[in-house]
Design an enzyme around this catalytic site. Structure first.
Site, PDB file in Angstrom:
ATOM      1  N   ARG A   1      -7.043  -1.505  13.372  1.00 55.56           N
ATOM      2  CA  ARG A   1      -6.843  -1.388  14.824  1.00 55.56           C
ATOM      3  C   ARG A   1      -7.216  -2.667  15.563  1.00 55.56           C
ATOM      4  O   ARG A   1      -6.510  -3.073  16.498  1.00 55.56           O
ATOM      5  CB  ARG A   1      -7.636  -0.197  15.359  1.00 55.56           C
ATOM      6  CG  ARG A   1      -7.032   1.151  14.978  1.00 55.56           C
ATOM      7  CD  ARG A   1      -7.941   2.304  15.359  1.00 55.56           C
ATOM      8  NE  ARG A   1      -9.225   2.185  14.686  1.00 55.56           N
ATOM      9  CZ  ARG A   1     -10.408   2.459  15.252  1.00 55.56           C
ATOM     10  NH1 ARG A   1     -10.447   2.877  16.495  1.00 55.56           N
ATOM     11  NH2 ARG A   1     -11.526   2.323  14.575  1.00 55.56           N
TER      12      ARG A   1
ATOM     13  N   GLN B   1       0.841  -1.199   0.000  1.00 53.86           N
ATOM     14  CA  GLN B   1       0.000   0.000   0.000  1.00 53.86           C
ATOM     15  C   GLN B   1       0.871   1.243   0.000  1.00 53.86           C
ATOM     16  O   GLN B   1       1.746   1.396   0.850  1.00 53.86           O
ATOM     17  CB  GLN B   1      -0.923   0.018   1.214  1.00 53.86           C
ATOM     18  CG  GLN B   1      -1.896   1.186   1.182  1.00 53.86           C
ATOM     19  CD  GLN B   1      -2.864   1.179   2.358  1.00 53.86           C
ATOM     20  OE1 GLN B   1      -2.497   1.557   3.462  1.00 53.86           O
ATOM     21  NE2 GLN B   1      -4.090   0.733   2.120  1.00 53.86           N
TER      22      GLN B   1
ATOM     23  N   CYS C   1      -6.506   8.031   3.788  1.00 52.82           N
ATOM     24  CA  CYS C   1      -5.819   8.497   5.000  1.00 52.82           C
ATOM     25  C   CYS C   1      -6.109   9.980   5.234  1.00 52.82           C
ATOM     26  O   CYS C   1      -5.813  10.815   4.376  1.00 52.82           O
ATOM     27  CB  CYS C   1      -4.323   8.272   4.878  1.00 52.82           C
ATOM     28  SG  CYS C   1      -3.404   8.808   6.346  1.00 52.82           S
TER      29      CYS C   1
END
Length: 490
Positions: A243, A87, A116
């Site tokens: 996460r 990525q 992002c």
């Protein structure tokens, strides 16, 4: 090609294909062990990657992409080759293509992060900043799809308007990408805001390519069963976790999550095996501890500064010592490999090899340059001649040594002129099959023999005069030839 990878990697809408975006190699391998199908590296900025050199790390059995300052920006291995998605953060089609071509033979797919919201990404026109420039999105994806052999994907965030979100998804589909990941929040929203599963579902219904649901870590995914629930709620082909996977990568285990202590130990073993930087290892472990970071264990971890100290916190001292011994043995075996010369490549008329000079690996006052000089004298050749250049970008040094009528150079840049010359000498010695003087290396009858004679002479002088030895450098000046005196001074 793209259709095959879609089916095998990104799945159809009846399958469960959990993916994880967890960063460095140890965490990615751990996620694969626990059941993740696809792993993404952390977002790597194209400007950093275009400066990297691809290096085969024979000791760790990895492929490293190394920056001019010697920092490993991206490390991968054979175990994840068919599962890792690279990525990148980019705002430039041609730079993105350069990076993709650099890594495409070592990864399963290329992904562009267009979701992002952090300033380091958006201020360069990357990440979520691309959402407001759909023409640039098309240009980047079109260039990548046409320019590389591996599937291309991208990750976006939803737009304030559902209609605009669907229009963007359709434009992305037309570029020929293999899949699209959708984080179900706008660029202004943060993890505390609820994820919009209905919008992800609308995107999945609007396009024919696989859609990967992202953004459910906090609200929706706390166990393996929640992954399926999130996928179904979003109507997606698969689920990407960041996460939740960082907090406990065993969330991918269909048999149920493991204890945090077991997961942390498994992670540390990979971190040591692949020489992960201690600061990153500690960061990942602290992420796993979460609200226990202030516990006695967390405080001990926080105080640890090295890999050995981290292992000591978790009672893995023996494992650390055994691992280091194995790596050292492998390093020595590789250096003793008589086939090393076969790894030489030619750059014009210069024989090159990716080697680096580590002063700690040689006895005091003994260097590869000294061995090469003595060998040249024995062979009645002219003194080796070094030509060194400095790179303006990072002030790194690279040296070429001429011995006889042949030239040798390391492909790696060093932090000083002296180290660059030593690296060039190592390349020459290895190409010639001449020992270079490492500690524990068989005696070559060159500098090592001379040093033993000097030591005996010094001991004899001490016993006859009753005074301590003179400093080693002074002793050497009495016994070494003029070229070797200059080498010692250098």
């Amino acid at each position: 090609m793209a259709q095959t990878v879609r089916r095998l990697c990104f799945c159809d809408k009846t399958a469960l294909a959990p993916m994880v975006r967890v960063g460095t190699l140890p965490m990615r391998l751990l996620a694969l062990d626990y059941g993740a199908d696809i792993v993404y590296c952390e977002e790597l900025i194209d400007i950093k990657m275009v400066q990297c050199t691809r290096v085969l790390n024979d000791v760790l059995e990895t492929v490293d992409f190394v920056a001019p300052d010697d920092r490993v920006v991206f490390r991968t291995c054979q175990r994840e080759k068919d599962h890792v998605v690279f990525q990148m953060g980019t705002a430039d089609p041609q730079r993105a293509l350069t990076v993709a071509r650099l890594v495409e033979n070592d990864v399963a797919a290329i992904d562009v992060n267009m979701g992002c919201p952090k300033e380091y990404s958006t201020k360069g026109g990357m990440g979520a900043a691309l959402l407001s420039t759909p023409d640039k999105i098309e240009a980047i994806l079109n260039t990548l799809v046409k320019g590389v052999s591996k599937p291309v994907t991208c990750k976006i965030r939803i737009l304030p308007s559902l209609e605009n979100t669907l229009d963007l998804a359709r434009r992305i589909e037309r570029t020929g990408v293999a899949a699209i990941a959708v984080h179900g929040r706008t660029k202004e929203e943060r993890p505390q805001h609820p994820v919009h599963c209905d919008v992800i579902q609308a995107v999945a219904q609007a396009v024919s390519i696989p859609v990967i649901a992202n953004g459910g870590s906090l609200d929706l995914v706390k166990s393996h069963g929640d992954i399926r629930s999130f996928r179904e709620a979003a109507g997606a082909s698969s689920v990407m976790l960041a996460r939740a996977a960082m907090w406990n990568p065993s969330v991918f285990r269909s048999q149920g999550a493991l204890s945090l202590e077991r997961v942390m130990e498994d992670y540390i073993r990979y971190a040591v095996r692949y020489d992960n930087h201690p600061s990153n290892t500690k960061y990942c472990l602290c992420q796993m501890l979460r609200d226990r970071v202030e516990s006695p264990l967390g405080k001990r971890l926080h105080a640890a500064q090295t890999g050995a100290e981290i292992c000591e916190v978790f009672g893995l001292e023996d494992f650390y010592e055994e691992s280091q011994a194995r790596l050292l043995a492998r390093r020595k075996a590789l250096r003793a490999d008589p086939c090393l010369a076969d790894r030489l490549t030619m750059d014009g008329d210069v024989a090159t090899m990716p080697v680096r000079f580590d002063r700690r690996e040689y006895p005091p006052q003994i260097t590869p340059k000294m061995h090469l000089l003595e060998w040249s004298r024995r062979e009645k050749l002219e003194q080796p001649a070094y030509e060194t250049v400095q790179r303006p970008l990072d002030r790194g040094f690279q040296s070429t040594v001429t011995v006889g009528d042949k030239k040798y150079r390391s492909t790696l840049w060093e932090k000083s002129k002296k180290f660059a010359e030593q690296a060039a000498a190592i390349v020459c010695l290895r190409a010639l099959g001449v020992p270079e003087g490492r500690s524990g290396e068989p005696e070559a009858g060159l500098v090592s023999k001379r040093k033993r004679e000097e030591k005996r002479a010094g001991e004899s002088e001490e016993s006859s005069n009753g005074v301590p030895d003179a400093p080693d450098s002074a002793c050497r000046k009495r016994h070494l030839s003029k070229p070797l005196q200059e080498e010692v001074k250098g």
